[in-house]
Design a protein around this motif. Structure first.
Motif, PDB file in Angstrom:
ATOM      1  N   UNK A 208     -53.795  16.998  10.411  1.00 45.56           N
ATOM      2  CA  UNK A 208     -53.612  17.978  11.485  1.00 45.56           C
ATOM      3  C   UNK A 208     -54.239  17.465  12.780  1.00 45.56           C
ATOM      4  N   UNK A 209     -53.498  17.574  13.850  1.00 45.18           N
ATOM      5  CA  UNK A 209     -54.051  17.228  15.162  1.00 45.18           C
ATOM      6  C   UNK A 209     -54.656  18.491  15.760  1.00 45.18           C
ATOM      7  N   UNK A 210     -55.937  18.426  16.129  1.00 38.72           N
ATOM      8  CA  UNK A 210     -56.607  19.618  16.645  1.00 38.72           C
ATOM      9  C   UNK A 210     -57.415  19.265  17.890  1.00 38.72           C
ATOM     10  N   UNK A 211     -57.895  20.291  18.570  1.00 37.61           N
ATOM     11  CA  UNK A 211     -58.786  20.079  19.718  1.00 37.61           C
ATOM     12  C   UNK A 211     -60.066  20.874  19.468  1.00 37.61           C
ATOM     13  N   UNK A 212     -61.101  20.603  20.257  1.00 36.99           N
ATOM     14  CA  UNK A 212     -62.309  21.409  20.154  1.00 36.99           C
ATOM     15  C   UNK A 212     -62.297  22.442  21.286  1.00 36.99           C
ATOM     16  N   UNK A 213     -63.172  23.439  21.171  1.00 35.32           N
ATOM     17  CA  UNK A 213     -63.139  24.548  22.123  1.00 35.32           C
ATOM     18  C   UNK A 213     -63.411  24.095  23.553  1.00 35.32           C
ATOM     19  N   UNK A 214     -64.147  22.979  23.717  1.00 37.32           N
ATOM     20  CA  UNK A 214     -64.453  22.549  25.080  1.00 37.32           C
ATOM     21  C   UNK A 214     -63.511  21.464  25.599  1.00 37.32           C
ATOM     22  N   UNK A 215     -62.414  21.206  24.879  1.00 40.49           N
ATOM     23  CA  UNK A 215     -61.420  20.244  25.363  1.00 40.49           C
ATOM     24  C   UNK A 215     -60.788  20.781  26.651  1.00 40.49           C
ATOM     25  N   UNK A 241     -61.386  27.969  14.674  1.00 43.87           N
ATOM     26  CA  UNK A 241     -61.819  29.149  15.424  1.00 43.87           C
ATOM     27  C   UNK A 241     -60.704  29.827  16.221  1.00 43.87           C
ATOM     28  N   UNK A 242     -59.570  29.159  16.401  1.00 47.24           N
ATOM     29  CA  UNK A 242     -58.485  29.777  17.165  1.00 47.24           C
ATOM     30  C   UNK A 242     -57.317  28.819  17.308  1.00 47.24           C
ATOM     31  N   UNK A 243     -56.293  29.277  17.996  1.00 48.31           N
ATOM     32  CA  UNK A 243     -55.174  28.387  18.291  1.00 48.31           C
ATOM     33  C   UNK A 243     -54.753  28.568  19.757  1.00 48.31           C
ATOM     34  N   UNK A 244     -54.227  27.490  20.333  1.00 46.84           N
ATOM     35  CA  UNK A 244     -53.647  27.576  21.675  1.00 46.84           C
ATOM     36  C   UNK A 244     -52.141  27.471  21.510  1.00 46.84           C
ATOM     37  N   UNK A 245     -51.384  28.405  22.124  1.00 46.00           N
ATOM     38  CA  UNK A 245     -49.940  28.412  21.929  1.00 46.00           C
ATOM     39  C   UNK A 245     -49.214  27.823  23.140  1.00 46.00           C
ATOM     40  N   UNK A 246     -47.983  27.386  22.889  1.00 45.13           N
ATOM     41  CA  UNK A 246     -47.224  26.637  23.888  1.00 45.13           C
ATOM     42  C   UNK A 246     -46.932  27.468  25.144  1.00 45.13           C
ATOM     43  N   UNK A 247     -46.830  28.799  25.013  1.00 48.78           N
ATOM     44  CA  UNK A 247     -46.528  29.603  26.202  1.00 48.78           C
ATOM     45  C   UNK A 247     -47.689  29.551  27.200  1.00 48.78           C
ATOM     46  N   UNK A 248     -48.924  29.503  26.675  1.00 49.53           N
ATOM     47  CA  UNK A 248     -50.067  29.339  27.580  1.00 49.53           C
ATOM     48  C   UNK A 248     -50.055  27.962  28.223  1.00 49.53           C
ATOM     49  N   UNK A 249     -49.554  26.981  27.464  1.00 45.08           N
ATOM     50  CA  UNK A 249     -49.544  25.610  27.979  1.00 45.08           C
ATOM     51  C   UNK A 249     -48.550  25.459  29.126  1.00 45.08           C
ATOM     52  N   UNK A 250     -47.411  26.160  29.036  1.00 42.91           N
ATOM     53  CA  UNK A 250     -46.459  26.123  30.158  1.00 42.91           C
ATOM     54  C   UNK A 250     -47.144  26.644  31.419  1.00 42.91           C
TER      55      UNK A 250
END
Lengths: 451, 451
Positions: A208-215, A241-250
């Motif tokens: 799984x490719x993931x990021x940390x909260x401070x990325x 701890x959470x997920x970031x979704x593509x709509x926020x990324x746009x």
């Protein structure tokens, strides 16, 4: 029934239903609409109808609606609801949206609103607000479903049915082990295609490719863009701890690009069509006043060469052209560097190659434009020496301008400063000053031949 | 095993497996990687290993790999595969990616490659290439599963299992009636949550938002951003012909922003870090040469005022400041308009409000900067008249500059021309010319007092 309606017909239709108090009909209409459209109608109807509008829809719909409203209407709506109902609504909102709503409030008002929420939801929102701005922690939501690696498909579907309202927009299921560590991911499609008794750990994808909260949010955007993901998980010491979704990324991609443009054009932060005139003026003025003083510096340089200038007034004719072209060539290089840095990390070698490339570009455009203007000057003013002075100055200033537009943002990038801060006008003005020095320096050198 | 490896360790590991001919181990490694990472490794290994690399993976994996490669490596790989296998691979590629690969080839080469494909797949790709650039038709894919409205959930799941490879990245299922008209949409989540015997038409959402094949890609991006969709269906006379997915939209948003920046800074089309120096120079030159001639126009204006200038040489000291600030204030307004138009349609009323707002902004910054420079000129040159001339010129030029930067892009927008074409430098240069006229005009008016 509402299928063929235009937007204004729909708005009138809704006002009519509100006036007549037809709650059921009204709800049926709302059910057919997207949150964005509901928000647009809510914003456009007369304020007196809004309270009934909120009374006629359920808390889930209010949560969806509020997320799409402008800041001031958001507060108005929450206030209308009263502390208990607003708490229920806030429990249902995406925590990242809620966090960005709350952070604009006074501390008192914020605490008042938070007090109406469930304890754990309120804690999550406050945690999000503690992450630095523009990081994954600020964008992430906890509206997702995790599953354990030892679940079977059947158990997974059971859990999904229980947590249906939590999994609304997400299309991956993240898998955790007994330590809550993220160990895999499966998609809804995998679940549908698998056999009921298969275990998640046997069908999950484990790298799984993931990021940390401070990325940084730009880095998150880069990963989602690169891998064509719909969401990316956020971990803290391995724990999901959470997920970031593509709509926020746009939204991130759009706002980062707008920021770049604002900086490159020094047009002032966050000015849109609705900004008040005095606010817009206030935001633009600092840069303009700085520019005014830099302009005085240019003026001082010219005044140093007053004698040269008063001897050969024709020198003034070419001043705007040389300053303008040097400034522009710097902005051209700057834009290439700033945009390039968005999609690519730059190491020492790439930087060196880029500088060398721009040096060559500067030489090519310098010689072509320099020779051209020398000929024009010769024909127009009938002086070969003037042509020589103007042409050779332009070659030098274009090479220097190109290099300045390349090297300055690269240095800022290396120093971890946003390179776009070296805004177009700054480079332009710097190049203005350099070009005046070179031009009048050359002219003074050849003053005897020019007279 | 490969979990903890860095990128370069992974690359060496893969080269080793290729050298030793360990096909099974190699495939296991590849299975764990994302297409983007596989492509990165493929591109970085020595060319001699690439043929075996392609031999060791299956056609699906080759299709995924090729989609992530740079143009030249894409052609190289397809050529290596031979016409039959490359046809199989192309059948599996996303048709929008394939179309943008093929359109860069010569007609002969393209037809050769298309001949290896299945007839219907080849037709779809050719259809896509017939749509105008930057429209939904060019971005859409046919890799999605449609279902009929009378299907039950059970039938739907059956169909999904049969067409598994076609539904890879999509998370909505589009519903059509017997005329192939798009009538609804359901998500995978809806399918999981529903009862086996329910009918699709009873659980589907029927107010589907769709675009037509010739919808501009910016409009498609706006809809997906607004509604937070993961995909949007494309219809032709009501018939469902394809879908545009959010990952393509992120690319659109990035490239549109880059285009805006390129135009605003006139930095030349499509110049990145890898562009050759002479190509970059060639792309930037047209604008610079245009700018050179406009500079000559400025020069001609100044030469008209030669007498004024040679009488009061000090006028030259304030020339760069006035031209620079007028140019910059125009760019500021331009940037606000260009970015604002991205997220919002502008009607006559909004345009009028915006122009009025910018007029007020121009007046505010004009008076503040004008009075400031008048005082500076008075102190520096000890002439109240010079201060008056410089200050009042600056007020006028800043108001005009702001209005020009607002009105010109709005007119272009109304004429359906991309407003960013009124690039920063163009506005700057126009404003240069206007400001010189006003400045020297004012100076000539007061020439007796200035002497």
């Amino acid at each position: 029934m509402i299928e063929g309606m235009t937007e204004s017909q729909l708005t009138l239709h809704i006002i009519k239903q509100l006036k007549e108090g037809k709650k059921n009909h009204f709800q049926k209409t709302i059910d057919e609409l997207q949150p964005y459209d509901i928000a647009k109608i809510y914003s456009s109807i007369p304020a007196k109808h809004r309270t009934r509008f909120l009374l006629f829809i359920n808390v889930e719909q209010i949560a969806d609606l509020i997320q799409e409203l402008e800041k001031d209407l958001q507060f108005e709506a929450l206030t209308k609801l009263g502390i208990e109902k607003s708490g229920q609504v806030m429990d249902l909102m995406d925590n990242d949206d809620l966090a960005s709503l709350l952070e604009h409030l006074s501390k008192d008002k914020m605490e008042e609103l938070l007090s109406g929420m469930k304890k754990e939801e309120s804690k999550i929102v406050q945690d999000i607000m503690n992450y630095p701005p523009e990081t994954a922690g600020r964008l992430m939501t906890n509206r997702f479903v995790w599953i354990k690696d030892h679940y079977t498909i059947r158990e997974t579907v059971e859990k999904l049915k229980t947590f249906a309202e939590y999994s609304e927009t997400i299309n991956y299921l993240y898998v955790i082990d007994q330590n809550k560590h993220l160990v895999g991911v499966v998609s809804y499609r995998d679940i549908i295609l698998a056999n009921e008794n298969e275990k998640i750990q046997d069908i999950m994808y484990s790298r799984v490719i993931s990021v940390t909260a401070d990325t940084d949010q730009e880095e998150v955007a880069r990963l989602i863009e690169r891998y064509d993901f719909l969401a990316i998980p956020v971990v803290d010491n391995g724990v999901l701890v959470g997920i970031v979704t593509v709509d926020d990324i746009i939204d991130v991609v759009i706002s980062e690009a707008t920021e770049d443009i604002e900086k490159l054009s020094a047009s002032g932060k966050a000015i849109d069509f609705d900004t008040k005139a005095y606010v817009a003026a206030y935001r633009r003025l600092p840069w303009l006043i700085l520019l005014l003083f830099i302009g005085i510096v240019s003026g001082t340089i010219i005044s140093q060469f007053e004698e040269t200038l008063s001897t050969v007034v024709a020198l003034a004719f070419f001043m705007p052209m040389i300053a303008g072209m040097t400034g522009n060539t710097g902005t051209q290089s700057l834009a290439v560097v700033v945009r390039g840095l968005i999609t690519r990390e730059v190491d020492r070698k790439t930087a060196a190659q880029l500088i060398f490339r721009e040096l060559k570009v500067g030489l090519i455009i310098g010689f072509i434009c320099g020779i051209l203007i020398a000929l024009i000057a010769l024909v127009w003013q009938g002086s070969a020496v003037l042509g020589l002075v103007v042409g050779s100055s332009l070659i030098m200033t274009l090479v220097i301008g190109t290099l300045a537009g390349t090297i300055i943002p690269l240095i800022l990038y290396r120093l971890n400063v946003d390179p776009a801060i070296a805004s177009g006008p700054l480079i332009t003005t710097l190049n203005d000053i350099v070009s005046l020095f070179i031009y009048f320096g050359m002219a003074t050198l050849f003053i005897n031949q020019l007279m």
